[in-house]
Design a protein around this motif. Structure first.
Motif, PDB file in Angstrom:
ATOM      1  N   CYS A 180       0.843  -1.209   0.000  1.00 11.58           N
ATOM      2  CA  CYS A 180       0.000   0.000   0.000  1.00 11.58           C
ATOM      3  C   CYS A 180       0.874   1.254   0.000  1.00 11.58           C
ATOM      4  CB  CYS A 180      -0.858   0.084   1.274  1.00 11.58           C
ATOM      5  SG  CYS A 180      -2.120  -1.167   1.402  1.00 11.58           S
ATOM      6  N   CYS A 181       1.837   1.262   0.909  1.00 17.37           N
ATOM      7  CA  CYS A 181       2.655   2.465   1.092  1.00 17.37           C
ATOM      8  C   CYS A 181       3.589   2.677  -0.110  1.00 17.37           C
ATOM      9  CB  CYS A 181       3.449   2.370   2.391  1.00 17.37           C
ATOM     10  SG  CYS A 181       2.364   2.191   3.825  1.00 17.37           S
ATOM     11  N   ALA A 182       4.159   1.573  -0.605  1.00 18.05           N
ATOM     12  CA  ALA A 182       5.023   1.678  -1.783  1.00 18.05           C
ATOM     13  C   ALA A 182       4.217   2.187  -2.979  1.00 18.05           C
ATOM     14  CB  ALA A 182       5.649   0.318  -2.090  1.00 18.05           C
ATOM     15  N   MET A 183       3.000   1.649  -3.156  1.00 20.43           N
ATOM     16  CA  MET A 183       2.159   2.090  -4.276  1.00 20.43           C
ATOM     17  C   MET A 183       1.750   3.538  -4.129  1.00 20.43           C
ATOM     18  SD  MET A 183      -0.461  -0.773  -5.463  1.00 20.43           S
ATOM     19  CE  MET A 183       0.108  -2.430  -5.798  1.00 20.43           C
ATOM     20  N   GLY A 184       1.396   3.923  -2.908  1.00 23.54           N
ATOM     21  CA  GLY A 184       0.975   5.307  -2.665  1.00 23.54           C
ATOM     22  C   GLY A 184       2.034   6.284  -3.142  1.00 23.54           C
ATOM     23  N   VAL A 185       3.249   6.133  -2.653  1.00 22.73           N
ATOM     24  CA  VAL A 185       4.284   7.102  -3.021  1.00 22.73           C
ATOM     25  C   VAL A 185       4.719   6.917  -4.485  1.00 22.73           C
ATOM     26  CG1 VAL A 185       5.069   7.294  -0.620  1.00 22.73           C
ATOM     27  CG2 VAL A 185       6.293   5.785  -2.195  1.00 22.73           C
ATOM     28  N   SER A 186       4.711   5.674  -4.958  1.00 21.02           N
ATOM     29  CA  SER A 186       5.077   5.433  -6.353  1.00 21.02           C
ATOM     30  C   SER A 186       4.070   6.095  -7.298  1.00 21.02           C
ATOM     31  CB  SER A 186       5.159   3.926  -6.604  1.00 21.02           C
ATOM     32  OG  SER A 186       5.272   3.641  -7.967  1.00 21.02           O
ATOM     33  N   SER A 187       2.794   6.109  -6.906  1.00 25.01           N
ATOM     34  CA  SER A 187       1.745   6.646  -7.781  1.00 25.01           C
ATOM     35  C   SER A 187       1.879   8.152  -7.997  1.00 25.01           C
ATOM     36  CB  SER A 187       0.356   6.331  -7.206  1.00 25.01           C
ATOM     37  OG  SER A 187       0.063   7.173  -6.114  1.00 25.01           O
ATOM     38  N   VAL A 188       2.615   8.827  -7.112  1.00 30.87           N
ATOM     39  CA  VAL A 188       2.804  10.262  -7.314  1.00 30.87           C
ATOM     40  C   VAL A 188       4.233  10.570  -7.768  1.00 30.87           C
ATOM     41  CG1 VAL A 188       0.969  10.920  -5.716  1.00 30.87           C
ATOM     42  CG2 VAL A 188       3.294  10.642  -4.841  1.00 30.87           C
ATOM     43  N   GLY A 189       4.900   9.520  -8.264  1.00 30.39           N
ATOM     44  CA  GLY A 189       6.181   9.737  -8.925  1.00 30.39           C
ATOM     45  C   GLY A 189       7.398   9.822  -8.014  1.00 30.39           C
ATOM     46  N   ALA A 190       7.309   9.288  -6.794  1.00 32.08           N
ATOM     47  CA  ALA A 190       8.474   9.317  -5.895  1.00 32.08           C
ATOM     48  C   ALA A 190       9.621   8.480  -6.465  1.00 32.08           C
ATOM     49  CB  ALA A 190       8.077   8.794  -4.515  1.00 32.08           C
ATOM     50  N   ASP A 191      10.856   8.817  -6.061  1.00 33.07           N
ATOM     51  CA  ASP A 191      12.019   8.062  -6.564  1.00 33.07           C
ATOM     52  C   ASP A 191      12.150   6.716  -5.828  1.00 33.07           C
ATOM     53  OD1 ASP A 191      13.136   8.587  -4.077  1.00 33.07           O
ATOM     54  OD2 ASP A 191      14.275  10.307  -4.801  1.00 33.07           O
ATOM     55  N   ASP A 192      13.030   5.840  -6.334  1.00 26.78           N
ATOM     56  CA  ASP A 192      13.157   4.479  -5.800  1.00 26.78           C
ATOM     57  C   ASP A 192      13.472   4.458  -4.299  1.00 26.78           C
ATOM     58  OD1 ASP A 192      12.663   3.591  -8.267  1.00 26.78           O
ATOM     59  OD2 ASP A 192      14.670   2.788  -8.687  1.00 26.78           O
ATOM     60  N   GLU A 193      14.316   5.385  -3.884  1.00 27.58           N
ATOM     61  CA  GLU A 193      14.729   5.412  -2.477  1.00 27.58           C
ATOM     62  C   GLU A 193      13.524   5.709  -1.581  1.00 27.58           C
ATOM     63  OE1 GLU A 193      17.699   8.029   0.276  1.00 27.58           O
ATOM     64  OE2 GLU A 193      18.087   8.044  -1.903  1.00 27.58           O
ATOM     65  N   THR A 194      12.701   6.653  -2.004  1.00 26.66           N
ATOM     66  CA  THR A 194      11.509   7.013  -1.231  1.00 26.66           C
ATOM     67  C   THR A 194      10.503   5.863  -1.230  1.00 26.66           C
ATOM     68  OG1 THR A 194      11.870   9.271  -1.968  1.00 26.66           O
ATOM     69  CG2 THR A 194       9.759   8.803  -0.916  1.00 26.66           C
ATOM     70  N   VAL A 195      10.357   5.191  -2.390  1.00 27.08           N
ATOM     71  CA  VAL A 195       9.445   4.049  -2.468  1.00 27.08           C
ATOM     72  C   VAL A 195       9.889   2.986  -1.471  1.00 27.08           C
ATOM     73  CG1 VAL A 195       8.614   2.154  -3.929  1.00 27.08           C
ATOM     74  CG2 VAL A 195       8.801   4.454  -4.884  1.00 27.08           C
ATOM     75  N   GLU A 196      11.196   2.734  -1.423  1.00 24.81           N
ATOM     76  CA  GLU A 196      11.724   1.723  -0.497  1.00 24.81           C
ATOM     77  C   GLU A 196      11.506   2.145   0.958  1.00 24.81           C
ATOM     78  OE1 GLU A 196      12.487  -1.239  -0.454  1.00 24.81           O
ATOM     79  OE2 GLU A 196      13.476  -1.399   1.501  1.00 24.81           O
ATOM     80  N   LYS A 197      11.662   3.403   1.237  1.00 20.25           N
ATOM     81  CA  LYS A 197      11.457   3.926   2.595  1.00 20.25           C
ATOM     82  C   LYS A 197       9.986   3.737   2.998  1.00 20.25           C
ATOM     83  CE  LYS A 197      11.983   8.390   3.533  1.00 20.25           C
ATOM     84  NZ  LYS A 197      12.589   9.739   3.649  1.00 20.25           N
ATOM     85  N   ALA A 198       9.097   4.072   2.091  1.00 20.67           N
ATOM     86  CA  ALA A 198       7.656   3.936   2.370  1.00 20.67           C
ATOM     87  C   ALA A 198       7.300   2.459   2.561  1.00 20.67           C
ATOM     88  CB  ALA A 198       6.841   4.542   1.232  1.00 20.67           C
ATOM     89  N   ARG A 199       7.911   1.604   1.738  1.00 17.37           N
ATOM     90  CA  ARG A 199       7.642   0.170   1.835  1.00 17.37           C
ATOM     91  C   ARG A 199       8.046  -0.346   3.222  1.00 17.37           C
ATOM     92  NH1 ARG A 199       9.503  -4.417   2.190  1.00 17.37           N
ATOM     93  NH2 ARG A 199      11.642  -3.653   2.380  1.00 17.37           N
ATOM     94  N   LEU A 200       9.219   0.069   3.659  1.00 16.71           N
ATOM     95  CA  LEU A 200       9.727  -0.392   4.949  1.00 16.71           C
ATOM     96  C   LEU A 200       8.840   0.110   6.091  1.00 16.71           C
ATOM     97  CD1 LEU A 200      12.090  -2.059   6.063  1.00 16.71           C
ATOM     98  CD2 LEU A 200      13.327   0.093   6.432  1.00 16.71           C
ATOM     99  N   PHE A 201       8.401   1.355   5.971  1.00 18.26           N
ATOM    100  CA  PHE A 201       7.462   1.903   6.958  1.00 18.26           C
ATOM    101  C   PHE A 201       6.210   1.012   7.026  1.00 18.26           C
ATOM    102  CE2 PHE A 201       3.479   4.462   7.013  1.00 18.26           C
ATOM    103  CZ  PHE A 201       3.461   4.781   8.370  1.00 18.26           C
ATOM    104  N   GLY A 202       5.637   0.712   5.859  1.00 28.03           N
ATOM    105  CA  GLY A 202       4.419  -0.111   5.813  1.00 28.03           C
ATOM    106  C   GLY A 202       4.668  -1.508   6.363  1.00 28.03           C
ATOM    107  N   GLU A 203       5.834  -2.046   6.070  1.00 27.20           N
ATOM    108  CA  GLU A 203       6.157  -3.394   6.549  1.00 27.20           C
ATOM    109  C   GLU A 203       6.178  -3.428   8.079  1.00 27.20           C
ATOM    110  OE1 GLU A 203       9.081  -5.916   4.392  1.00 27.20           O
ATOM    111  OE2 GLU A 203      10.179  -5.801   6.277  1.00 27.20           O
ATOM    112  N   LYS A 204       6.773  -2.410   8.669  1.00 30.00           N
ATOM    113  CA  LYS A 204       6.836  -2.368  10.137  1.00 30.00           C
ATOM    114  C   LYS A 204       5.434  -2.224  10.730  1.00 30.00           C
ATOM    115  CE  LYS A 204      11.634  -0.935  10.487  1.00 30.00           C
ATOM    116  NZ  LYS A 204      12.151  -2.193  11.066  1.00 30.00           N
ATOM    117  N   VAL A 205       4.625  -1.365  10.105  1.00 25.77           N
ATOM    118  CA  VAL A 205       3.248  -1.206  10.588  1.00 25.77           C
ATOM    119  C   VAL A 205       2.510  -2.547  10.486  1.00 25.77           C
ATOM    120  CG1 VAL A 205       1.047  -0.033  10.218  1.00 25.77           C
ATOM    121  CG2 VAL A 205       3.185   1.230   9.933  1.00 25.77           C
ATOM    122  N   GLY A 206       2.720  -3.242   9.365  1.00 28.07           N
ATOM    123  CA  GLY A 206       2.044  -4.522   9.153  1.00 28.07           C
ATOM    124  C   GLY A 206       2.453  -5.575  10.179  1.00 28.07           C
ATOM    125  N   VAL A 207       3.740  -5.602  10.500  1.00 29.26           N
ATOM    126  CA  VAL A 207       4.220  -6.561  11.500  1.00 29.26           C
ATOM    127  C   VAL A 207       3.581  -6.248  12.859  1.00 29.26           C
ATOM    128  CG1 VAL A 207       6.252  -7.288  12.822  1.00 29.26           C
ATOM    129  CG2 VAL A 207       6.383  -7.136  10.324  1.00 29.26           C
TER     130      VAL A 207
END
Lengths: 324, 324
Positions: A180-207
């Protein structure tokens, strides 16, 4: 200080409303039986936490676009597909207080409906050339299926370390919120590093979300919810794993044998719950969950301070404070 | 004049061998239980008609590439996923003479294994940026699920016209063979018009393939195969639909009532089979199948005359002359 779901939703209230219409539209089909089932599913939708993560993380990094809507729909279709399949997998007759699809229309139809939803979810991105969203989505399906299968494999053996527990919940639950978080930031054109950061944030929330879910099995839930379901199904979760690690060899053998051979007996299940509580399993799991949430909030705090960030912080808090 | 499978395969024998290794590789996973099941599936593979269609149509239009292999693997993974799910859907304990995945590991695992295979299939193209292959693949999943659900919906009502019958088999069976041919030519860079021509060729072959399959229910099969399974399951296929259309109102009502209420009785099923045979349903369906094959061959003949074209002609003939 905790925000309500309504307060959390405030910055994306309009988007969530528009999303509902678009989502219904995306489920339309000419096959009558399928259309009936789709309507049934849409009317009994949940809190839509996952689309909220998509919109809020998108808002965090830019202007919400049509692509964000497609990302949210992809996720919600995919999530719905896994719920329909999960009810077959778990032989469950209820979902959100209503009959499940497999209960009303039988397993065979539920399997096909799940497949249909999966394909719909992917086609949405395929038809719009949303290649990155698709990559995130298909990866999530694979991770989730592997996570569930890993859990089944390990459940049989009743030997599960903390490491394996985290691996399982990372895959089966955290993957989708991470997506969800990776898609959210990716959908507004964020760079790879930001997508990865958002993904990790979402992963921690999910855990953290899953640890909370596992804690409910020990009574940390709203009144009336049955306890010990995981124990009955021989699912080893964090409080139990910790308790077993603290126990002497003899106690450990005794508890494992109880779970193995007497998990159908409510009195025996109550004994296991009692053992976990006395060993400090609840406190330990709660502490671990809070640490992970702090890590998630720290990642979140590297993003600019906006209403979206405040809402996300509230949403994270909500996932570990919810009562069901 | 008919070619054997070995003769048909000759121009792509090397590719089919290499494919097998690559396919096994693509199924590898770190989850042990899943790996065991994957090995079980691979060892009991079928004739691999679908990859053959991919390689032969690719050869028809150009040089077979890595992308062709990926297309073939995508299709075979997708096909395997639907077989695993179909066995759950049909509550079937056997597949290709061995126990099915759901029979050995239960429905819940079979559902997840199917989902895993679907995601693997899609990821293969996602990770290689094979956008067109992916489009063809996801469309196929959707059409197949819709086709199966349509069949279930109609089976309940026992009113099915020839038009609806063709719509169902086009979706549930022909879609995948159509996808093979579209992927084959697309993988070697054919233009849209050629892709559409190949797709239509495959669709016609697929429809003929399913009519042949439905004819087996009336005894046009190898000795010992049980008859009347479709009738027992209230699936109305072309020979029966034709026979009912020829019958007077009274006979039609009687036969439909028999199927509705007495399809568990083998003697009654034999009566229905007899009725269909006497009404010329077998000859009619055979004739329709042959006409469709002729149409397919006509499309095929617009491609250059090569070994690949000859093999494809042989493969088409094989699908309607096979004995099981």
């Amino acid at each position: 200080m905790s925000l309500s779901i309504k307060e959390i939703q405030a910055p994306i209230a309009e988007e969530m409303r528009a999303f509902e219409g678009k989502f219904r539209q995306s489920m339309k089909t000419k096959v009558m039986l399928l259309d009936t089932i789709m309507n049934y599913i849409v009317q009994r939708k949940g809190k839509q936490i996952r689309p909220m993560f998509v919109f809020l993380t998108a808002g965090l990094c830019g202007e919400i676009t049509e692509k964000t809507y497609r990302g949210a729909a992809l996720i919600e279709l995919l999530h719905t597909a896994t719920l329909v399949h999960d009810d077959v997998v778990d032989d469950s007759n209820y979902r959100r207080g209503f009959f499940s699809v497999n209960a009303l229309w039988k397993n065979k139809i539920a399997v096909l409906v799940g497949d249909y939803l999966l394909s719909k979810s992917l086609l949405l991105s395929v038809n719009n050339n949303d290649f990155e969203l698709l990559k995130i989505g298909s990866n999530a399906i694979q991770e989730m299926a592997e996570g569930e299968l890993m859990q089944m494999e390990k459940a049989r053996k009743l030997d599960i370390t903390e490491e394996v527990y985290f691996e399982i919940i990372r895959r089966k639950t955290a993957t989708l919120i991470a997506a969800c978080c990776a898609m959210g930031v990716s959908s507004v054109g964020a760079d790879d590093e930001t997508v990865e950061k958002a993904r990790l944030f979402g992963e921690k929330v999910g855990v953290a979300f899953q640890i909370k879910d596992d804690l409910f099995d020990y009574g940390d839930a709203e009144i009336g919810k049955p306890l010990g379901i995981d124990i009955k199904e021989k699912k080893m979760t964090l409080p139990l794993i910790y308790a077993l690690n603290q126990a002497d060899w003899f106690t450990k053998r005794r508890v494992i044998n109880t779970i193995k051979n007497e998990s159908e007996n409510p009195k025996k299940v109550a004994e296991v719950i009692d053992f976990v509580k006395k060993s400090g399993g609840i406190e330990y799991a709660t502490k671990v969950m809070q640490n992970i949430v702090t890590e998630a909030q720290n990642i979140l705090n590297t993003f600019p301070d906006t209403v979206f960030r405040q809402s996300l912080a509230g949403l994270v808090q909500f996932t570990i404070e919810r009562s069901k």
